[in-house]
Design a protein around this motif. Structure first.
Motif, mmCIF file in Angstrom:
data_model
loop_
_atom_site.group_PDB
_atom_site.id
_atom_site.type_symbol
_atom_site.label_atom_id
_atom_site.label_comp_id
_atom_site.label_asym_id
_atom_site.label_seq_id
_atom_site.Cartn_x
_atom_site.Cartn_y
_atom_site.Cartn_z
ATOM 1 N N THR A 156 0.812 -1.213 0.000
ATOM 2 C CA THR A 156 0.000 0.000 0.000
ATOM 3 C C THR A 156 0.845 1.263 0.000
ATOM 4 O O THR A 156 0.297 2.362 -0.102
ATOM 5 C CB THR A 156 -0.916 0.008 1.240
ATOM 6 N N ASP A 157 2.159 1.134 0.160
ATOM 7 C CA ASP A 157 3.018 2.316 0.172
ATOM 8 C C ASP A 157 3.679 2.532 -1.186
ATOM 9 O O ASP A 157 4.700 3.193 -1.288
ATOM 10 C CB ASP A 157 4.088 2.193 1.268
ATOM 11 N N GLN A 158 3.087 2.001 -2.242
ATOM 12 C CA GLN A 158 3.617 2.202 -3.575
ATOM 13 C C GLN A 158 2.962 3.427 -4.225
ATOM 14 O O GLN A 158 1.824 3.786 -3.896
ATOM 15 C CB GLN A 158 3.390 0.966 -4.437
ATOM 16 N N PRO A 159 3.658 4.091 -5.142
ATOM 17 C CA PRO A 159 3.169 5.359 -5.693
ATOM 18 C C PRO A 159 1.797 5.284 -6.348
ATOM 19 O O PRO A 159 1.017 6.235 -6.268
ATOM 20 C CB PRO A 159 4.246 5.736 -6.722
ATOM 21 N N ALA A 190 -0.571 2.936 -5.693
ATOM 22 C CA ALA A 190 -1.513 2.145 -4.898
ATOM 23 C C ALA A 190 -2.889 2.801 -4.935
ATOM 24 O O ALA A 190 -3.019 4.027 -4.818
ATOM 25 C CB ALA A 190 -1.020 2.028 -3.464
ATOM 26 N N LEU A 222 4.646 -0.293 -9.874
ATOM 27 C CA LEU A 222 4.509 0.974 -9.153
ATOM 28 C C LEU A 222 3.285 0.970 -8.236
ATOM 29 O O LEU A 222 3.020 1.977 -7.574
ATOM 30 C CB LEU A 222 4.417 2.132 -10.148
ATOM 31 N N GLY A 223 2.576 -0.156 -8.192
ATOM 32 C CA GLY A 223 1.533 -0.319 -7.191
ATOM 33 C C GLY A 223 0.116 -0.344 -7.690
ATOM 34 O O GLY A 223 -0.821 -0.556 -6.911
ATOM 35 N N PHE A 277 12.743 4.865 -4.676
ATOM 36 C CA PHE A 277 12.098 5.997 -4.027
ATOM 37 C C PHE A 277 12.581 6.104 -2.587
ATOM 38 O O PHE A 277 12.851 5.092 -1.939
ATOM 39 C CB PHE A 277 10.578 5.824 -4.028
ATOM 40 N N SER A 303 10.662 7.393 -0.157
ATOM 41 C CA SER A 303 9.528 7.216 0.752
ATOM 42 C C SER A 303 8.436 6.331 0.166
ATOM 43 O O SER A 303 7.271 6.435 0.545
ATOM 44 C CB SER A 303 8.940 8.584 1.120
ATOM 45 N N ALA A 304 8.794 5.495 -0.783
ATOM 46 C CA ALA A 304 7.813 4.580 -1.367
ATOM 47 C C ALA A 304 8.546 3.350 -1.877
ATOM 48 O O ALA A 304 9.779 3.335 -1.973
ATOM 49 C CB ALA A 304 7.052 5.258 -2.503
ATOM 50 N N ARG A 305 7.782 2.320 -2.186
ATOM 51 C CA ARG A 305 8.371 1.092 -2.707
ATOM 52 C C ARG A 305 7.897 0.837 -4.126
ATOM 53 O O ARG A 305 6.817 1.250 -4.517
ATOM 54 C CB ARG A 305 7.984 -0.101 -1.828
ATOM 55 N N ALA A 306 8.735 0.153 -4.864
ATOM 56 C CA ALA A 306 8.362 -0.291 -6.203
ATOM 57 C C ALA A 306 8.891 -1.701 -6.385
ATOM 58 O O ALA A 306 9.991 -2.024 -5.927
ATOM 59 C CB ALA A 306 8.949 0.633 -7.264
#
Length: 412
Positions: free
Chosen positions: A2-5, A7, A30-31, A370, A372-375
């Motif tokens: 849920t922390d993907q850009p 999402a 990318l979510g 990123f 502050s996000a995950r991919a």
């Protein structure tokens, strides 16, 4: 994740083969929730029939069992939900409308005119969902072009001019081993899709994003002023070296090849020092960049003679000690196993949904980090129609009776 850009965004994926599926793969990485719509009458995405396959016994050139999966699909299908829907069936129109009604994006790579015939074109989808971003990836643009036929990667490479930018001057055209047209257009498609999503946040209106393979690749050819080179008498095809940047190129050593990039005075003089020829720094042929370009053949021949009887490691050591950019030319199998790209998950292992990691096979990751996000990817490729129940019943609210009826009529 849920922390993907992306999402919370939903993408309806109508693509097949490589160009379209690579775009939706990146969106999934990318979510975004990517719902891949596949035709049950044809066996789904054509990539499902690309050899080699992976199954219980590992890799094979032909499919050995029902749960064998193409390596192509194992790579391109990750993090996607697969549903079956025969868009040629009249009853599919209502199902497709339900899919796009609350979606954010549709991505398609049909030949021009097909979406209109199927009733899934942008104008139709916009009437159902005015906020939709509808992305088309095609060979020559969504409207096609004069004489535009099927757009295969090699066709686009041929038309873009890129085949005559590499190779020796007296050779025929050179096809890039990587399907560069098929993989470049999706990158622009993702840029366009994300840009349109950002605009839609302000306007509330979606739009049609139209990317052509020919335009994407030819635009990169135009990034280098080949027409200007030709006008001033510079050769367009120079083989393993680039005289206008001398010293610059691919050089053979005793046990392999190395790439050398030394166009500036500092780098070029470092090459001469590495060779033990510091006296040539003040030579009228090599002192400045323009002089080196004028005498590029002589300079490159001096470097070749120095390299050819030395191991690559020895040459690289001498060059890097002088701060000169140089590297070994690696085999693809070695490059995708580089610990750096593996650690950064720019290249990741291939995973079969039932049998797990497939030896040491490599797949593309999402080459973006990123703060502050995950991919990335956390689910293997799906079987054909694996998520029919989850999407049609769980997401759209269809009943068991409706699903059975759609299946009986070969709609799904």
């Amino acid at each position: 994740m849920t922390d993907q850009p992306l999402a919370g965004r939903t993408v309806i994926d109508l693509t097949t083969a490589l160009a379209g599926p690579y775009a939706t793969l990146l969106l999934a990485g990318l979510g975004a929730t990517v719902i891949k719509v596949e035709n049950p009458a044809t066996g789904g995405d054509s990539s499902r029939d690309n050899a080699p396959y992976v199954g219980r016994s590992g890799l094979s050139l032909t499919r050995q069992a029902d749960d064998d999966m193409s390596v192509s699909m194992l790579v391109r299908g990750r993090n996607k939900l697969s549903v079956t829907l025969d868009l040629k069936n009249p009853r599919a129109q209502a199902v497709f409308a339900d899919l796009v009604r609350d979606a954010d994006v549709v991505v398609e790579n049909y030949s021009p005119g097909v979406t209109r015939r199927l009733g899934i074109d942008y104008e139709t989808v916009r009437r159902i969902n005015p906020g939709i971003v509808y992305t088309s990836i095609s060979g020559f643009g969504a409207q096609g072009g004069p004489g535009s036929g099927k757009a295969m990667d090699s066709i686009i490479q041929a038309l873009s001019g890129v085949m005559l930018t590499a190779g020796e001057p007296d050779e025929g055209p050179v096809r890039f081993g990587l399907p560069v047209a098929d993989m470049l257009a999706p990158l622009f498609a993702v840029i366009g899709t994300v840009s349109a999503l950002l605009q839609a946040e302000h306007t509330g209106e979606g739009q049609h994003v139209d990317v052509s393979m020919l335009g994407a690749l030819t635009s990169l050819v135009a990034c280098e002023p080949f027409d200007a080179f030709e006008a001033v008498g510079l050769p367009l095809r120079t083989g393993s070296t680039v005289p206008r940047l001398a010293p610059f190129g691919i050089l053979p050593a005793a046990d392999g090849h190395l790439a050398l990039c030394a166009p500036t005075d500092a780098f070029a003089h470092g090459v001469l020092r590495a060779m033990g020829r510091a006296e040539l720094i003040d030579d009228d042929r090599f002192r400045s960049r323009d002089q080196r370009v004028a005498h590029a053949d002589e300079l490159h021949e001096l470097i070749r003679l120095w390299c050819r009887d030395r191991p690559v490691a020895e040459v690289l050591h001498a060059l890097t000690e002088q701060g000169v950019p140089a590297a070994r030319v690696r085999e693809p199998r070695d490059a995708v196993r580089d610990p750096l790209v593996r650690e950064r998950e720019e290249v990741v292992p291939v995973t079969h949904p039932r049998y797990g990691q497939v030896g040491d096979l490599a797949a593309t990751g999402v080459p973006i980090r990123f703060s502050s996000a995950r991919a990335g990817f956390d689910r293997p490729a799906p079987a054909l129609g694996e998520h029919n129940d989850a999407v049609y019943r769980g997401r759209l609210g269809y009943s068991e009776e409706q699903l059975c009826e759609l299946a009986a009529e070969a709609v799904i």
